[in-house]
Motif scaffolding. Structure first.
Motif, PDB file in Angstrom:
ATOM      1  N   LYS A 176      -2.950  -5.864 -15.467  1.00  0.00           N
ATOM      2  CA  LYS A 176      -1.770  -5.052 -15.782  1.00  0.00           C
ATOM      3  C   LYS A 176      -2.232  -3.618 -15.984  1.00  0.00           C
ATOM      4  CE  LYS A 176       0.300  -9.038 -15.974  1.00  0.00           C
ATOM      5  NZ  LYS A 176      -0.782  -9.981 -16.107  1.00  0.00           N
ATOM      6  N   THR A 177      -1.690  -2.709 -15.173  1.00  0.00           N
ATOM      7  CA  THR A 177      -2.118  -1.316 -15.221  1.00  0.00           C
ATOM      8  C   THR A 177      -0.965  -0.402 -14.830  1.00  0.00           C
ATOM      9  OG1 THR A 177      -3.890   0.202 -14.538  1.00  0.00           O
ATOM     10  CG2 THR A 177      -3.006  -1.288 -12.835  1.00  0.00           C
ATOM     11  N   THR A 178      -1.260   0.859 -14.607  1.00  0.00           N
ATOM     12  CA  THR A 178      -0.260   1.826 -14.157  1.00  0.00           C
ATOM     13  C   THR A 178      -0.673   2.386 -12.797  1.00  0.00           C
ATOM     14  OG1 THR A 178      -1.363   3.706 -15.212  1.00  0.00           O
ATOM     15  CG2 THR A 178       0.279   2.509 -16.532  1.00  0.00           C
ATOM     16  N   ARG A 179       0.287   2.899 -12.081  1.00  0.00           N
ATOM     17  CA  ARG A 179       0.015   3.504 -10.770  1.00  0.00           C
ATOM     18  C   ARG A 179      -1.027   4.613 -10.902  1.00  0.00           C
ATOM     19  NH1 ARG A 179       2.142   3.315  -5.987  1.00  0.00           N
ATOM     20  NH2 ARG A 179       3.943   2.133  -6.652  1.00  0.00           N
ATOM     21  N   GLN A 180      -0.968   5.358 -11.979  1.00  0.00           N
ATOM     22  CA  GLN A 180      -1.914   6.451 -12.228  1.00  0.00           C
ATOM     23  C   GLN A 180      -3.362   5.959 -12.198  1.00  0.00           C
ATOM     24  OE1 GLN A 180      -1.254   8.216 -16.058  1.00  0.00           O
ATOM     25  NE2 GLN A 180      -3.199   9.293 -16.068  1.00  0.00           N
ATOM     26  N   HIS A 181      -3.605   4.735 -12.628  1.00  0.00           N
ATOM     27  CA  HIS A 181      -4.963   4.202 -12.720  1.00  0.00           C
ATOM     28  C   HIS A 181      -5.378   3.351 -11.523  1.00  0.00           C
ATOM     29  CE1 HIS A 181      -5.509   5.789 -16.658  1.00  0.00           C
ATOM     30  NE2 HIS A 181      -4.569   5.040 -17.196  1.00  0.00           N
ATOM     31  N   TYR A 182      -4.491   3.192 -10.538  1.00  0.00           N
ATOM     32  CA  TYR A 182      -4.807   2.268  -9.446  1.00  0.00           C
ATOM     33  C   TYR A 182      -6.127   2.602  -8.755  1.00  0.00           C
ATOM     34  CZ  TYR A 182      -5.194  -0.332  -5.273  1.00  0.00           C
ATOM     35  OH  TYR A 182      -5.723  -1.140  -4.304  1.00  0.00           O
ATOM     36  N   ALA A 183      -6.341   3.835  -8.370  1.00  0.00           N
ATOM     37  CA  ALA A 183      -7.558   4.196  -7.630  1.00  0.00           C
ATOM     38  C   ALA A 183      -8.807   3.873  -8.449  1.00  0.00           C
ATOM     39  CB  ALA A 183      -7.537   5.666  -7.237  1.00  0.00           C
ATOM     40  N   ALA A 184      -8.767   4.136  -9.748  1.00  0.00           N
ATOM     41  CA  ALA A 184      -9.916   3.840 -10.609  1.00  0.00           C
ATOM     42  C   ALA A 184     -10.101   2.335 -10.781  1.00  0.00           C
ATOM     43  CB  ALA A 184      -9.749   4.524 -11.961  1.00  0.00           C
ATOM     44  N   VAL A 185      -9.000   1.582 -10.861  1.00  0.00           N
ATOM     45  CA  VAL A 185      -9.088   0.120 -10.942  1.00  0.00           C
ATOM     46  C   VAL A 185      -9.741  -0.415  -9.670  1.00  0.00           C
ATOM     47  CG1 VAL A 185      -7.734  -2.020 -10.942  1.00  0.00           C
ATOM     48  CG2 VAL A 185      -7.178  -0.191 -12.565  1.00  0.00           C
ATOM     49  N   GLU A 186      -9.278   0.035  -8.528  1.00  0.00           N
ATOM     50  CA  GLU A 186      -9.856  -0.418  -7.260  1.00  0.00           C
ATOM     51  C   GLU A 186     -11.343  -0.077  -7.194  1.00  0.00           C
ATOM     52  OE1 GLU A 186      -9.599   0.238  -2.457  1.00  0.00           O
ATOM     53  OE2 GLU A 186      -7.780   0.611  -3.628  1.00  0.00           O
ATOM     54  N   ALA A 187     -11.711   1.140  -7.575  1.00  0.00           N
ATOM     55  CA  ALA A 187     -13.119   1.548  -7.546  1.00  0.00           C
ATOM     56  C   ALA A 187     -13.967   0.684  -8.489  1.00  0.00           C
ATOM     57  CB  ALA A 187     -13.242   3.023  -7.916  1.00  0.00           C
ATOM     58  N   ALA A 188     -13.444   0.387  -9.665  1.00  0.00           N
ATOM     59  CA  ALA A 188     -14.182  -0.439 -10.625  1.00  0.00           C
ATOM     60  C   ALA A 188     -14.362  -1.857 -10.103  1.00  0.00           C
ATOM     61  CB  ALA A 188     -13.469  -0.446 -11.976  1.00  0.00           C
ATOM     62  N   ILE A 189     -13.321  -2.416  -9.502  1.00  0.00           N
ATOM     63  CA  ILE A 189     -13.448  -3.765  -8.933  1.00  0.00           C
ATOM     64  C   ILE A 189     -14.522  -3.763  -7.862  1.00  0.00           C
ATOM     65  CG2 ILE A 189     -12.298  -5.547  -7.553  1.00  0.00           C
ATOM     66  CD1 ILE A 189      -9.680  -4.777  -9.077  1.00  0.00           C
ATOM     67  N   ARG A 190     -14.497  -2.782  -6.970  1.00  0.00           N
ATOM     68  CA  ARG A 190     -15.508  -2.713  -5.905  1.00  0.00           C
ATOM     69  C   ARG A 190     -16.911  -2.559  -6.492  1.00  0.00           C
ATOM     70  NH1 ARG A 190     -13.278  -2.622  -1.087  1.00  0.00           N
ATOM     71  NH2 ARG A 190     -11.139  -1.899  -0.837  1.00  0.00           N
ATOM     72  N   GLU A 191     -17.043  -1.785  -7.543  1.00  0.00           N
ATOM     73  CA  GLU A 191     -18.338  -1.566  -8.207  1.00  0.00           C
ATOM     74  C   GLU A 191     -18.882  -2.864  -8.812  1.00  0.00           C
ATOM     75  OE1 GLU A 191     -19.581   0.071 -12.585  1.00  0.00           O
ATOM     76  OE2 GLU A 191     -17.958   1.129 -11.562  1.00  0.00           O
ATOM     77  N   LEU A 192     -18.012  -3.653  -9.427  1.00  0.00           N
ATOM     78  CA  LEU A 192     -18.429  -4.823 -10.200  1.00  0.00           C
ATOM     79  C   LEU A 192     -18.426  -6.129  -9.408  1.00  0.00           C
ATOM     80  CD1 LEU A 192     -16.322  -3.854 -13.313  1.00  0.00           C
ATOM     81  CD2 LEU A 192     -18.825  -3.791 -13.170  1.00  0.00           C
ATOM     82  N   HIS A 193     -17.797  -6.128  -8.249  1.00  0.00           N
ATOM     83  CA  HIS A 193     -17.552  -7.357  -7.501  1.00  0.00           C
ATOM     84  C   HIS A 193     -18.717  -7.713  -6.594  1.00  0.00           C
ATOM     85  CE1 HIS A 193     -15.076 -10.508  -5.891  1.00  0.00           C
ATOM     86  NE2 HIS A 193     -14.060 -10.103  -6.630  1.00  0.00           N
ATOM     87  N   SER A 194     -18.968  -9.005  -6.442  1.00  0.00           N
ATOM     88  CA  SER A 194     -20.045  -9.463  -5.563  1.00  0.00           C
ATOM     89  C   SER A 194     -19.595  -9.632  -4.113  1.00  0.00           C
ATOM     90  CB  SER A 194     -20.597 -10.799  -6.073  1.00  0.00           C
ATOM     91  OG  SER A 194     -19.587 -11.798  -6.018  1.00  0.00           O
ATOM     92  N   TYR A 195     -18.288  -9.682  -3.866  1.00  0.00           N
ATOM     93  CA  TYR A 195     -17.800  -9.897  -2.501  1.00  0.00           C
ATOM     94  C   TYR A 195     -17.927  -8.628  -1.661  1.00  0.00           C
ATOM     95  CZ  TYR A 195     -15.334 -14.174  -4.073  1.00  0.00           C
ATOM     96  OH  TYR A 195     -14.995 -15.396  -4.574  1.00  0.00           O
ATOM     97  N   GLU A 196     -18.206  -8.810  -0.386  1.00  0.00           N
ATOM     98  CA  GLU A 196     -18.234  -7.693   0.558  1.00  0.00           C
ATOM     99  C   GLU A 196     -16.840  -7.077   0.705  1.00  0.00           C
ATOM    100  OE1 GLU A 196     -18.959  -7.158   5.344  1.00  0.00           O
ATOM    101  OE2 GLU A 196     -20.062  -8.724   4.289  1.00  0.00           O
ATOM    102  N   CYS A 197     -15.818  -7.933   0.699  1.00  0.00           N
ATOM    103  CA  CYS A 197     -14.433  -7.487   0.887  1.00  0.00           C
ATOM    104  C   CYS A 197     -13.538  -8.205  -0.135  1.00  0.00           C
ATOM    105  CB  CYS A 197     -13.987  -7.785   2.317  1.00  0.00           C
ATOM    106  SG  CYS A 197     -12.296  -7.258   2.679  1.00  0.00           S
ATOM    107  N   PRO A 198     -13.549  -7.752  -1.388  1.00  0.00           N
ATOM    108  CA  PRO A 198     -12.736  -8.444  -2.399  1.00  0.00           C
ATOM    109  C   PRO A 198     -11.240  -8.231  -2.178  1.00  0.00           C
ATOM    110  CG  PRO A 198     -13.678  -6.461  -3.339  1.00  0.00           C
ATOM    111  CD  PRO A 198     -14.262  -6.606  -1.948  1.00  0.00           C
TER     112      PRO A 198
END
Length: 105
Positions: free
Chosen positions: A60-82
């Motif tokens: 649960k987040t806001t549109r304002q934080h979407y880009a940072a949420v996506e970047a954090a998921i990519r940073e922390l995720h083990s999948y090539e294409c999460p």
């Protein structure tokens, strides 16, 4: 445009889902992350149909934080294409949506 979003991603282990959820909440990028699972996913990857056990994260987040949420998921995720999918929250209780906004500011 809708201010509030629910972003979903899946993780290959409970530990990875916990790490992503904790980081997003600690960084104030998400007010809440619900972890559901295990769930069974069937998908096509690199030309083959595959099946795996995953944990679903509902963020649960806001549109304002979407880009940072996506970047954090990519940073922390083990999948090539999460999986990272954002869905607008078109309605919700005023108190909950206010709390969501306060926790991410």
């Amino acid at each position: 445009m809708h201010e509030h979003l629910q972003v979903t991603t899946t993780a290959g282990s409970r530990e990875e889902a916990d790490a992503i959820a904790t980081a997003l909440v600690e960084r104030r990028l998400a007010a809440c992350v619900q972890i559901v699972g295990p769930v069974q996913s069937v998908y096509r990857w690199q030309g083959q149909v595959d099946c795996s056990e995953e944990w679903l994260c509902q963020i649960k987040t806001t549109r304002q934080h979407y880009a940072a949420v996506e970047a954090a998921i990519r940073e922390l995720h083990s999948y090539e294409c999460p999986e990272i999918i954002a869905t607008p929250i078109v309605a919700g209780s005023a108190a909950y949506l206010q709390w969501l906004a306060e926790q991410t500011s």
